[in-house]
Scaffold this motif. Structure first.
Motif, PDB file in Angstrom:
ATOM      1  N   GLU A  10      93.478   2.150  -6.473  1.00 43.24           N
ATOM      2  CA  GLU A  10      92.260   1.413  -6.221  1.00 43.24           C
ATOM      3  C   GLU A  10      91.053   2.168  -6.777  1.00 43.24           C
ATOM      4  O   GLU A  10      90.177   1.601  -7.412  1.00 43.24           O
ATOM      5  N   HIS A  11      91.074   3.418  -6.555  1.00 45.82           N
ATOM      6  CA  HIS A  11      89.931   4.246  -6.944  1.00 45.82           C
ATOM      7  C   HIS A  11      89.756   4.264  -8.449  1.00 45.82           C
ATOM      8  O   HIS A  11      88.664   4.093  -8.977  1.00 45.82           O
ATOM      9  N   GLU A  12      90.900   4.415  -9.143  1.00 45.63           N
ATOM     10  CA  GLU A  12      90.798   4.480 -10.603  1.00 45.63           C
ATOM     11  C   GLU A  12      90.366   3.145 -11.171  1.00 45.63           C
ATOM     12  O   GLU A  12      89.581   3.082 -12.111  1.00 45.63           O
ATOM     13  N   GLY A  21      83.039  -3.020 -16.964  1.00 43.39           N
ATOM     14  CA  GLY A  21      82.405  -4.277 -16.608  1.00 43.39           C
ATOM     15  C   GLY A  21      83.371  -5.377 -16.230  1.00 43.39           C
ATOM     16  O   GLY A  21      82.967  -6.486 -15.918  1.00 43.39           O
ATOM     17  N   PHE A  22      84.664  -5.100 -16.256  1.00 46.46           N
ATOM     18  CA  PHE A  22      85.611  -6.094 -15.778  1.00 46.46           C
ATOM     19  C   PHE A  22      85.607  -6.103 -14.261  1.00 46.46           C
ATOM     20  O   PHE A  22      85.207  -5.155 -13.619  1.00 46.46           O
ATOM     21  N   SER A  23      86.097  -7.195 -13.715  1.00 45.27           N
ATOM     22  CA  SER A  23      86.220  -7.228 -12.259  1.00 45.27           C
ATOM     23  C   SER A  23      87.540  -6.567 -11.877  1.00 45.27           C
ATOM     24  O   SER A  23      88.439  -6.405 -12.712  1.00 45.27           O
ATOM     25  N   LEU A  24      87.647  -6.248 -10.611  1.00 46.88           N
ATOM     26  CA  LEU A  24      88.868  -5.583 -10.151  1.00 46.88           C
ATOM     27  C   LEU A  24      90.086  -6.463 -10.381  1.00 46.88           C
ATOM     28  O   LEU A  24      91.160  -5.999 -10.760  1.00 46.88           O
ATOM     29  N   GLU A  25      89.888  -7.728 -10.141  1.00 45.09           N
ATOM     30  CA  GLU A  25      91.014  -8.643 -10.294  1.00 45.09           C
ATOM     31  C   GLU A  25      91.480  -8.707 -11.735  1.00 45.09           C
ATOM     32  O   GLU A  25      92.674  -8.689 -12.035  1.00 45.09           O
TER      33      GLU A  25
END
Lengths: 220, 799
Positions: A10-12, A21-25
């Protein structure tokens, strides 16, 4: 070469999200794809990309694959290519294809344009000397027409010449007969593609990418 | 045209203006009176069927009209208007429309303030008024049959054939949303609120029921393609907005058709059950998809037919028109959406037909379509004016004003609401300015009127009131919105259409980008937009093109097709108009091949002399050049309606000579595309090489001992008075034009068409000078102010 990636934490991912600039998803989805392509290994090699069956029909396949391994696209100030890339580099290449966000300032928009056009330029400029020579441009056109058979090859040269003439004419104006136009520099490239609204055209809809539509890229 | 007027001095222009106005008024009166005469003897007027034609006959008969047959004097001259009155009247109307169009362009100030459509409606009002003043009954010109079967199809076909496919497809989602959801919203909003207003006490409208109101709402809510085209053509906004509004006006036809039939069908039943709604939805799908299917079938048929027309080039354009019209009629037969059928037919057949038909046929198709659609549009607006005068009208302040206000309000709300939803899915969002233009550009037009006219008088007693309201709404949108949209566009600084011409670099990169993005999508494993487009293209190339395109051309990739198109254009431009410094900007040929070739041994002159494209292409280019230049000998001897004979003398001596001159310059000009190098022209190697490569050399290059450039022309048929004038003019200009001055020394030479000596470099400058101060009369011959050169014709075959 690239930083070794452990199974995405998650952290990376958050760190990458901030930087690219991408979202996490989206990063999660791209990571899944990356794992698919590399067979759960850490790094991606050319063979992994080359084995995607859908790419076989693509006339500029080789150049696309090369673009992933080109150091200039990996935000490094070096030239040359690498043999393998990690997930972070994969993601970095993908950032070139993000759509333009709403409400960008003029300067941001201009930077986005330059970035995307730089990517294209690097794809054409195979010897990394900063200019696209006639030979390189001819190669581009030949590759584009490579699926077209004999007709393609004969006219490819003429088309490339005509295009080159046009660039020279637009950027240099009148030239003496003994002057020589070395090649298309990046500034010239920007100039001739000024009306080409690249910031809206050069994008892939990462929005709609979800695991359901991901297919396995490997040929059985 | 305004340029010509501007060239006059201010004083001259004022008198010209007056003259123009006078001409206009005279024309109107003239046409009005003749039409009155025509109206007077039209069969609709049952009372008077003897006025125009019968007098003389009756006179003659009356004289000898007793019982037995007596010999009458042989009628040397008689008037029989009845015999021809229908085509005569039609021609008069068409003539009026065309003259009006001419007239407006004589007064440039007026046509820049007021859009043409408004002026035409005013003319229609005047003519209608004149007819009424003369006491005759105004003919019901905007008869629905005439409108839907004759006047509307050319406009729609023109729109569909030249539809810019790529922007249309890219925005198809938005367009469909506006067309379907937007029109539905408009119809129900306007209809519902009108009914509510009608129920209010004191408006005397309470007998208007819900269903007729909804019907009225559906008639009036549809954006009209004719009006949109007419107005938007003059304001030149950017492509995106144009295609949004225009696409919406085309695609909302299906919705309108379904709603209209639904409400009309059930308005005497008085209610609509949910079942009917479901059926309505199904009907909508059938109407729209069916229309598109019918159009596609006819389009493919047309494409297939055009594959075999290589021996009968003359009738090629006919296939385009007839198949399209039949598509329209077939769709109308089943009450499917005729407009969508026509659009589908035109759009489907275009890439294949254009690959098959000759250059001349392509020009013919383009010109005819533009001509017919232009005349149709003019006629429609004039008829609107006439129909307004004809009435009958039932004015009701409340109803009419509420209609106008509601239409505007519902349009704005609809557009804003839909854009809010749409912007979530669009990459290029629609800004507020865009929304305003889309909302403001929702013009109503003659389709609404015709639909209203079709209503049954018995079923709808308030039909006249409806018609009045419809006409008021149309007038409001066309006059108020039409006139103000141009200043508003300037005021809001909306992006205008970019007059970018397509360059080969952009084309290369378009292709490159398409492939790149497809590749990236494949790498991402994502079945995107580009993936499907790529698949469609490959399918098209593999199967469809093979069936529908004649000869070997189907294998031609898009980039090459584009390149060849540019080549042709340059070849023709060079021959027809080029020359000297006046080269069109498509050829910035100050840079030549030498500048970009890396320094190496120049290849053998003979090899360089050969253009570097395939034999087939070479032949075609030569054929074009030849047909423009070569004089033929069959003229005037065998005039045959069925063959097309290239006839340079048609245009007069003037441009014939000019073309010769240009041809000389062609030898020296180096262009981007025709890589014919500018080697010294009188090098014998070069001449021989060229000659050798072209078996049908149409120029004989003899080594000329004298340095004087000569042109020998065959004077086989000196005919037009123009030729004499031209000779005089040129001999007057005399000594400066070396190459042209020698013309008089022509001898008849049956064997050689022309003889041209490539001249020394000296003539190039002279030619340029001559070109510089050339006679404006010449330019008029050469210039071709046909339909505007939009970049539709540059569209590659398939996006």
């Amino acid at each position: 070469m690239g930083a070794s990636q452990s199974a995405g934490t998650e952290h990376e991912f958050q760190d990458l999200a901030d930087r690219t600039g991408f979202s996490l998803e989206q990063i999660g989805n791209i990571n899944k794809r990356f794992r698919q392509l590399t067979n759960n290994e850490e790094t991606l090699s050319r063979e992994d990309l080359a084995s995607i069956p859908a790419l076989d029909n693509n006339p500029i396949r080789a150049q696309i694959i090369n673009a992933f391994f080109d150091k200039r696209n990996l935000h490094q100030n070096e030239t040359g290519t690498v043999q393998e890339i990690g997930f972070e580099e994969f993601l970095l290449v993908m950032t070139h294809f993000r759509p333009a966000a709403m409400g960008l300032t003029e300067e941001e928009r201009e930077n986005l344009r330059r970035e995307k056009l730089r990517f294209l330029f690097n794809m054409h400029d195979t010897d990394s000397d900063g200019t696209i020579t006639l030979e390189e441009y001819r190669w581009v056109v030949e590759e584009l027409l490579s699926k077209a058979g004999i007709i393609g090859q004969e006219t490819a040269k003429a088309i490339a010449d005509a295009a080159m003439l046009e660039v020279a004419g637009t950027t240099r104006g009148k030239m003496e007969p003994d002057e020589f136009y070395e090649g298309i520099t990046f500034e010239n490239f920007l100039q001739i593609l000024k009306t080409f609204d690249i910031e809206t055209r050069m994008h892939v809809r990462f929005l709609n990418m979800d695991t359901a539509t991901l297919r396995c890229g490997k040929s059985k | 045209m305004s340029v010509r007027v501007a060239l006059h001095s201010p004083r001259g222009s004022r008198s010209f203006l007056e003259r123009g106005l006078l001409l206009l008024v005279m024309l109107i009166f003239l046409e009005g009176t003749v039409l009155t005469l025509g109206a007077a003897s039209s069969p609709d007027i049952s009372a008077q069927d003897n006025t125009g034609g019968g007098d003389d006959q009756r006179g003659i008969e009356g004289r000898h009209g007793h019982a037995n047959y007596t010999k009458k004097a042989f009628p040397v001259l008689s008037l029989d208007y009845r015999h021809i009155h229908v085509p005569f009247e039609i021609s008069l109307w068409v003539l009026l429309a065309s003259l009006m169009k001419l007239g407006f362009h004589l007064i440039p100030r007026l046509s820049s303030i007021v859009p043409e459509s408004c002026l035409l409606i005013v003319v229609g009002l005047l003519v209608g008024g004149l007819i009424k003043l003369a006491g005759e009954e105004v003919p019901p010109v905007l008869d629905s049959n005439l409108f839907f079967l004759c006047l509307l199809p050319p406009i729609i076909l023109d729109a569909g054939y030249f539809l810019p496919i790529r922007p249309f497809m890219e925005n198809i989602g938005t367009i469909l949303m506006f067309a379907v959801v937007g029109t539905l919203w408009n119809a129900f909003f306007v209809g519902g609120l009108l009914y509510a207003v009608c129920q209010i006490e004191g408006t005397y409208l309470s007998q208007v029921e819900l269903l007729p109101c909804l019907l009225f709402g559906s008639i009036i809510s549809a954006v009209d393609p004719v009006a949109v085209l007419a107005v938007f053509e003059e304001i030149h906004i950017n492509e995106l907005l144009h295609i949004l509004v225009f696409g919406e006006s085309l695609l909302n036809d299906a919705v309108t058709v379904v709603l209209y039939h639904l409400f009309e069908e059930y308005s005497d039943a008085g209610e609509v059950t949910p079942m009917d709604v479901v059926l309505g939805v199904i009907c909508f799908l059938i109407v729209s998809l069916g229309g598109i299917a019918v159009g596609t079938i006819y389009g493919i048929l047309a494409a297939f037919t055009s594959r075999f027309t290589s021996h009968t080039r003359v009738i090629e354009p006919l296939f385009v028109f007839v198949y399209s019209y039949m598509a329209y009629l077939s769709a109308e037969m089943f009450h499917l959406s005729g407009i969508m059928a026509l659009i589908a037919c035109g759009a489907v057949m275009r890439p294949y037909v254009e690959a098959n038909i000759s250059h001349k046929s392509h020009t013919t198709v383009k010109y005819f379509l533009k001509m017919w659609s232009s005349v149709s549009e003019t006629l429609i607006f004039i008829f609107l004016g006439v129909a307004t005068v004809a009435g009958p009208h039932a004015w009701n302040w409340t109803f009419v004003s509420v209609t106008v206000i509601l239409c505007l309000v519902s349009r704005v709300i609809g557009v804003v609401g839909l854009t809010f939803i749409i912007n979530k899915f669009r990459i290029v969002k629609l800004t507020t300015k865009d929304q305003f233009i889309v909302a403001y550009g929702g013009l109503r037009g003659a389709i609404a009127f015709s639909l209203g006219y079709l209503l049954d008088k018995d079923l709808f007693p308030m039909r006249t009131m409806f018609l009045t309201a419809i006409i008021t709404e149309i007038f409001f949108t066309v006059f108020v919105q039409g006139m103000t949209i141009k200043p508003l566009v300037d005021l809001l600084a909306v992006k205008k259409k970019q007059e970018a011409k397509r360059s080969i670099n952009e084309e290369i990169h378009t292709q490159f980008l398409d492939h790149l993005l497809t590749g990236i999508e494949d790498i991402c494993g994502h079945y995107g937009h580009h993936h499907w487009k790529d698949k469609l293209n490959r399918f098209n190339k593999k199967y469809i093109k093979k069936c529908l395109i004649a000869g070997e051309r189907y294998k031609e990739p898009q980039l090459i097709a584009f390149y060849h198109k540019m080549e042709f254009k340059q070849a023709i431009e060079l021959v027809e108009s080029g020359g000297g410094v006046k080269l069109p900007s498509a050829m910035p040929s100050q840079v030549s091949m030498q500048n970009i070739q890396p320094k190496k041994l120049p290849p053998a002159v003979a090899e360089r002399a050969l253009p570097q494209f395939t034999k087939g292409r070479e032949e075609e280019i030569r054929k074009i050049l030849r047909s423009n230049l070569q004089k033929t000998r069959q003229r005037l001897r065998s005039y045959n309606r069925h063959t097309l004979v290239a006839d340079p003398f048609e245009d007069g001596w003037n441009d014939f000579i000019l073309k010769k001159q240009r041809m000389i310059e062609l030898e020296k000009k180096m262009s981007n595309y025709l890589t014919v190098p500018a080697a010294p022209p009188d090098s014998p190697t070069m001449c021989r090489a060229r000659l050798a490569s072209d078996p049908n050399a149409f120029y004989n290059i003899k080594a000329s001992s004298d340095g004087v450039p000569t042109i020998q022309v065959d004077l086989a048929s000196p005919q037009s008075p123009d030729s004499v004038n031209m000779l005089n003019e040129f001999s007057k200009r005399g000594a400066t034009d070396q190459g042209l001055g020698q013309r008089e020394g022509a001898d008849r030479d049956e064997d050689q068409g022309l003889m041209m000596k490539p001249s020394s470099a000296g003539i190039e400058e002279k030619g340029e000078e001559g070109g510089g101060n050339k006679n404006p009369g010449l330019m008029r011959c050469l210039s071709d102010p046909g339909p505007s050169n939009e970049d539709e014709e540059d569209e590659p075959f398939l996006p």
